[in-house]
Design an enzyme around this catalytic site. Sequence first.
Site, short mmCIF file in Angstrom:
data_model
loop_
_atom_site.label_atom_id
_atom_site.label_comp_id
_atom_site.label_asym_id
_atom_site.label_seq_id
_atom_site.Cartn_x
_atom_site.Cartn_y
_atom_site.Cartn_z
N CYS A 218 -13.75 -2.06 5.90
CA CYS A 218 -12.90 -1.30 4.99
C CYS A 218 -13.72 -0.50 3.96
CB CYS A 218 -11.94 -2.23 4.27
SG CYS A 218 -10.69 -2.96 5.36
N LYS B 4 -6.76 6.78 12.05
CA LYS B 4 -7.10 7.36 10.75
C LYS B 4 -7.57 8.80 10.91
CE LYS B 4 -8.41 2.87 8.81
NZ LYS B 4 -9.47 2.08 8.14
N ARG C 35 0.84 -1.20 0.00
CA ARG C 35 0.00 0.00 0.00
C ARG C 35 0.87 1.25 0.00
NH1 ARG C 35 -3.78 -0.34 4.78
NH2 ARG C 35 -4.85 -1.87 3.44
#
Length: 566
Positions: A478, A210, A75
């Site tokens: 996700c 996040k 990623r």
Amino acid sequence: MKERMRPSEEEELKARSRYLRGTIEESLADIATGAVSPDDAKLLKFHGTYQQDDRDLRNERLRQKLEPAYGFMVRVRMPGGVCSPKQWLQLDELACRYGHGSLRITTRQTFQFHGVLKRHLKATIAGINHALLNTIAACGDVNRNVVCHNNPYLSPLHEEIYAWAKHLSEHLLPKTRAYHEIWLDGERVAGTPAEEEPLYGKCYLPRKFKIGIALPPYNDIDVFAQDLGFIAIAEDNALIGFNVAVGGGMGMSHGEPATYPRLAEVIGFCSPDRLLEVAENVVRVQRDFGDRSNRKHARLKYTIDDRGTPWFKAELESRLGWSLEPARPFRFESTGDRFGWVQDERGEWHLTLGILSGRLRDTPEVAWLTALREIARVHEGDFRLTTNQNLIIARIREATKPKIEALLDRYRIPDAQHWSGLRQHALSCVALPTCGLAMAESERWLPTLLARLEPLFKKAGLEKDAITLRVSGCPNGCARPYLGEIGLVGKSLGKYSLYLGAAFDGSRLNTLYRDGLSEDEVVDTLAPIIAHFGRDRRPAESFGDFVVRAGYVSECNAGREFQRSA
């Protein structure tokens, strides 16, 4: 207050990892297996890669007494989702050489490569760095890729928002030299590395973290799904600051009521010059008080729910040495992207392409990679990924626009403006065959599901109505399924939990409606509800609001009220 428990195995692993080094280099050098050691597989996440295997091949390889077909997902850390044409071409080359000819746009506004073999892992990560990007902190128990509103034609503030996303990402990066030593042949320090992590400490965070920045009225990043969300507040097209929202998160576990998705709460306002200070101290509070004994209870949302929002705000302000200002008014209207061509006030063009599940590969129907490769060779602006897995070709010159249009036509790139409203707002995670957590199909199932649901909406006169559909192969979230007006979460192979009733603007969770449904049962269950919506909806009423008003599900705004599957 909960009794302090023994740290989890992961915490002990991080503590003895020598700042994320472990024995990764030894594992990479072991040619007897396509895997790394279990401990190194956990540490590799901090370096931006997950060990996986092709689950389609598991049984056959087991029958042949072969080890699983191991590969790695890699990623990219790409704050705000922006890359240049040159970087696009470099990533495309890596995908064709090492990533099975595929790039995937994630719901965190970046790229993933899938199926990278262990012997190619170092070359892939080094190649990403050669493109002046990297993979550090794209995964793991640290702050991950910072997402932001980045549609350049929707607001004159987009460059400022994007700049803050980059600042946040850089400011919160781990300081360990392990990444450069392992992947870039950086200089090694003899003996035990004499280094520190001034923000994270030797055990980093209890779990992933996040951050996202939204710009009302567009909640295109689902800001309330973030551990830490910043809602930009503007007056007369000038940024005056950010509302601060804390405690969002999508993951949960089936059958474990102590786990649940949660929406972030707005706790105040800060000026732009204090943004980094606020973010750093929110991270520090979670570092010091997050649950390090139970990883399923280790996100910021549980820290806040266990101790209370007033406690969290007081602790944060104590560390800041000043108080947040009262939150400023704002309003969200949507969570989706705007498709097609748009020209801005400077005369530049911007094109938003719809990419189902974010998967970019060449197929007999659509030559995605080839088309975008050719576009990158003539384009002088940039590419911008969205958290809805779509792509903006931004800042196109008037003279270049006909060339890009010709390439789109030559390679059969679809015009998402002609898609149904449901397809335009559909997300899915990767799931099978590569994700080790997947319980059911998601990306591979989404086209079939859409093909069966779209006729129902068309029959009800709702073909162009915007309705959010989120499909996830497991409950980890996700694809942000708990913010879908229709959310489907994998329960077992071919079986899904059906959730209904999230708000179209991302401000309300959905609620479990039916559990353990097959594909046929999903369609049969939704058919009468869709027909009812077509007959009895109020003017401008969204599907999520309708199913709540009609009594199919109850309204859910707090994580602890969330109804989960058994």
